[in-house]
Design a protein around this motif. Structure first.
Motif, PDB file in Angstrom:
ATOM      1  N   TYR A  67       3.982   8.170   2.230  1.00  0.00           N
ATOM      2  CA  TYR A  67       5.098   7.245   2.036  1.00  0.00           C
ATOM      3  C   TYR A  67       6.427   7.879   2.454  1.00  0.00           C
ATOM      4  O   TYR A  67       7.299   7.213   3.003  1.00  0.00           O
ATOM      5  N   LEU A  70       6.566   7.599   6.143  1.00  0.00           N
ATOM      6  CA  LEU A  70       6.855   6.223   6.549  1.00  0.00           C
ATOM      7  C   LEU A  70       8.316   5.868   6.317  1.00  0.00           C
ATOM      8  O   LEU A  70       8.949   5.197   7.125  1.00  0.00           O
ATOM      9  N   ARG A 118       9.809   0.385   6.253  1.00  0.00           N
ATOM     10  CA  ARG A 118      10.387   1.547   5.567  1.00  0.00           C
ATOM     11  C   ARG A 118      10.806   1.205   4.143  1.00  0.00           C
ATOM     12  O   ARG A 118      10.671   2.017   3.237  1.00  0.00           O
ATOM     13  N   ALA A 121       7.903   1.302   1.870  1.00  0.00           N
ATOM     14  CA  ALA A 121       7.518   2.684   1.596  1.00  0.00           C
ATOM     15  C   ALA A 121       8.449   3.296   0.552  1.00  0.00           C
ATOM     16  O   ALA A 121       7.994   3.975  -0.372  1.00  0.00           O
TER      17      ALA A 121
END
Length: 156
Positions: A67, A70, A118, A121
């Motif tokens: 994450y 990302l 994004r 994430a």
């Protein structure tokens, strides 16, 4: 606990099958009965729980790292790919395309690249951590800014 019994515990977590785990751990004889007997022992169950707990912590760490990539990773290689005229397999393997969720090459010859979200994430990161108020408010500010800008994504 013997090393073979520890192997059984690891195999059981992978297979969920006592007989197959006993076979993979190198036990002979009637592995169906032996596997069932092993699962009845408290020290075996405790070891399986300990290994499962360690694996869960490891997977949580890997997910968090993913994450983070990302949310904050670079799109430079994906942009470079858009301008390449027939990249070789070696060139592609050297590229970091972790942020790419989809690549399309329609008949008109253009290359379409979509990225993972994004903000989602970052949301997952904030849900996975016990964030303090300042981190939470930074996340809220980013979300509100995205909503005010019409939720436009930077997808190419």
């Amino acid at each position: 606990m013997s090393s073979r019994e520890k192997d059984f515990c690891c195999c059981f977590l992978k297979t969920g099958n006592a007989q197959k785990s006993a076979e993979l751990a190198g036990f002979g004889g009637n592995t169906r009965v032996l596997g069932d007997k092993l699962l009845q022992r408290q020290e075996i169950l405790s070891e399986i729980e300990n290994i499962a707990s360690r694996q869960e912590r490891l997977l949580n760490g890997l997910a968090t790292a993913g994450y983070i990539r990302l949310a904050f990773g670079s799109v430079a290689d994906a942009v470079s790919l858009m301008y390449m005229d027939r990249p070789s397999r070696e060139e592609l393997e050297k590229m970091d395309l972790f942020l790419v969720s989809e690549i399309k090459h329609p008949k008109d010859g253009a290359l379409e690249i979509k990225f993972f979200d994004r903000l989602k994430a970052m949301e997952k990161l904030s849900l996975n951590k016990n964030c303090d108020d300042s981190a939470s408010s930074i996340f809220d500010a980013i979300c509100n800014s995205a909503k005010q800008n019409g939720g436009n994504k930077s997808e190419n």
